[in-house]
Scaffold this motif. Structure first.
Motif, PDB file in Angstrom:
ATOM      1  N   ASP A  69       0.780  -1.243  -0.110  1.00 37.18           N
ATOM      2  CA  ASP A  69       0.029  -0.033  -0.179  1.00 37.18           C
ATOM      3  C   ASP A  69       0.843   1.131  -0.202  1.00 37.18           C
ATOM      4  OD1 ASP A  69      -2.807  -1.148   0.231  1.00 37.18           O
ATOM      5  OD2 ASP A  69      -2.041  -1.929   2.063  1.00 37.18           O
ATOM      6  N   ASN A  73       0.688   4.279  -2.622  1.00 36.68           N
ATOM      7  CA  ASN A  73       0.577   5.655  -2.409  1.00 36.68           C
ATOM      8  C   ASN A  73       1.685   6.484  -2.810  1.00 36.68           C
ATOM      9  OD1 ASN A  73       1.010   7.980  -0.010  1.00 36.68           O
ATOM     10  ND2 ASN A  73      -1.094   7.414  -0.046  1.00 36.68           N
ATOM     11  N   GLN A  77       0.895  10.037  -5.880  1.00 35.90           N
ATOM     12  CA  GLN A  77       1.260  11.084  -5.406  1.00 35.90           C
ATOM     13  C   GLN A  77       1.554  11.990  -6.801  1.00 35.90           C
ATOM     14  OE1 GLN A  77       0.341  12.241  -2.527  1.00 35.90           O
ATOM     15  NE2 GLN A  77      -0.179  10.123  -2.016  1.00 35.90           N
ATOM     16  N   ARG A 132      -1.944  16.061  -0.321  1.00 35.38           N
ATOM     17  CA  ARG A 132      -1.520  14.516  -0.506  1.00 35.38           C
ATOM     18  C   ARG A 132      -2.696  13.917  -0.859  1.00 35.38           C
ATOM     19  NH1 ARG A 132       3.610  13.054  -0.594  1.00 35.38           N
ATOM     20  NH2 ARG A 132       3.151  11.272   0.632  1.00 35.38           N
ATOM     21  N   PHE A 134      -4.712   9.975  -1.509  1.00 38.74           N
ATOM     22  CA  PHE A 134      -4.826   8.481  -0.938  1.00 38.74           C
ATOM     23  C   PHE A 134      -6.156   7.948  -1.507  1.00 38.74           C
ATOM     24  CE2 PHE A 134      -7.910  10.786   1.587  1.00 38.74           C
ATOM     25  CZ  PHE A 134      -8.944  10.050   1.924  1.00 38.74           C
ATOM     26  N   ALA A 138      -7.798   7.227   5.016  1.00 45.77           N
ATOM     27  CA  ALA A 138      -7.114   8.149   5.774  1.00 45.77           C
ATOM     28  C   ALA A 138      -7.622   8.043   7.230  1.00 45.77           C
ATOM     29  CB  ALA A 138      -7.303   9.340   5.263  1.00 45.77           C
ATOM     30  N   LEU A 271      -2.121   8.126   5.760  1.00 48.56           N
ATOM     31  CA  LEU A 271      -2.712   8.040   4.342  1.00 48.56           C
ATOM     32  C   LEU A 271      -2.084   6.782   3.935  1.00 48.56           C
ATOM     33  CD1 LEU A 271      -2.383  11.546   2.874  1.00 48.56           C
ATOM     34  CD2 LEU A 271      -4.291  10.703   4.272  1.00 48.56           C
ATOM     35  N   ASP A 272      -3.254   5.813   3.581  1.00 43.44           N
ATOM     36  CA  ASP A 272      -2.744   4.449   2.780  1.00 43.44           C
ATOM     37  C   ASP A 272      -1.886   3.727   3.850  1.00 43.44           C
ATOM     38  OD1 ASP A 272      -4.862   4.727   0.885  1.00 43.44           O
ATOM     39  OD2 ASP A 272      -3.386   5.706  -0.539  1.00 43.44           O
TER      40      ASP A 272
END
Length: 299
Positions: A69, A73, A77, A132, A134, A138, A271-272
């Motif tokens: 993950d 992630n 981005q 950011r 995800f 979150a 996040l993730d």
């Protein structure tokens, strides 16, 4: 056979090491179904020399992610900012592989290649928190830091069990968090100890945490937990997970597509599964922002 151009982002350090013996097989199988492959390790992806942006600019057919993950992630981005975004395929080489589970991606590499060869594509909403992105979860507050604080050597040795071990350590020694507040359409949720924003309806091995699923309707699930004693919060958490209680006094569920979060400086954002630093606490959903190989529809 006409070749399709694809990028592979590979994380050789993700998950249990024995999984990575399948990586050469993965390359061969993708080549057999017509993909011309460019391979980059995740540590080679940066702002100065970015293969993800190159794949988007040149409109390649696919970007495959071989990792967990955290690797997914890191990839999104860069991918989320691009105007053209190739189809995404995920090979679950990580510890937990939450997004792969969400997309009902098989664990077996050959089976994943079969999904890609079938051309089954699902549009997936993306979450944005500040600057950011995800794709799955979150969270912030009590126990939300377990995924990124669990030592890598434990994850490599024990897999998902490592998170359980660290959970009990945190449970014994970490008190519930400071106050968190959320402003949703001028309604304020305050005195919160934990929140979860979820694209799906499960967390880790706990499936169907919420009865309905979400992936491409422009909304995410929000679960909030009122600040209370450690024992009472834990009791209500497990009661919710096991569907033993309908008490909404501590745990509440709603669906959101945007919200403002007020987080004390002592609280970090997950996040993730990764620790994230953001430039603001505004959350929004980007509807059907990515096209992913797989299907998270109930069959």
């Amino acid at each position: 056979m006409s070749h399709k151009q694809a990028l592979i982002i590979y994380n050789p350090l993700s998950g249990k090491r024995k999984k990575h013996s399948a990586f050469p097989i993965l390359l061969n199988k993708l080549s057999e179904i017509g993909y011309h492959l460019t391979v980059n390790e995740i540590n080679e992806v940066n702002n100065m020399n970015n293969p993800i942006r190159k794949a988007c600019t040149q409109k390649w057919d696919a970007i495959f992610i071989a990792g967990g993950d955290g690797t997914v992630n890191q990839t999104i981005q860069f991918l989320a900012e691009e105007e053209f975004r190739p189809n995404i395929g995920v090979f679950p080489f990580g510890t937990s592989n939450e997004f792969a589970k969400f997309m009902r991606v098989p664990n077996n590499i050959i089976d994943v290649v079969s999904v890609i060869e079938s051309g089954c594509i699902t549009p997936v909403d993306l979450g944005k928190f500040g600057n950011r992105y995800f794709i799955n979860i979150a969270a912030a507050g009590w126990l939300a830091d377990i995924t990124y604080e669990t030592p890598p050597f434990l994850k490599s040795k024990f897999g998902e069990l490592a998170y359980c071990l660290y959970f009990f350590k945190k449970l014994l020694f970490k008190k519930p968090s400071d106050n968190i507040s959320i402003n949703i359409s001028d309604t304020v949720f305050s005195d919160l100890s934990l929140f979860l924003i979820m694209n799906g309806n499960s967390v880790g091995p706990l499936e169907r945490l919420i009865d309905e699923k979400i992936c491409d309707d422009g909304y995410f699930h929000l679960l909030t937990y009122k600040k209370t004693t450690r024992i009472k919060l834990l009791f209500h958490l497990f009661a919710k997970l096991l569907n033993l209680s309908k008490d909404l006094s501590i745990i509440q569920h709603t669906k959101i597509n945007e919200a403002d979060f007020m987080l004390p400086e002592s609280i970090s954002l997950n996040l993730d599964g990764e620790l994230a630093s953001v430039n603001s606490s505004y959350f929004q959903v980007l509807p059907q922002h990515l096209n992913v190989f797989g299907s998270n529809k109930n069959n």
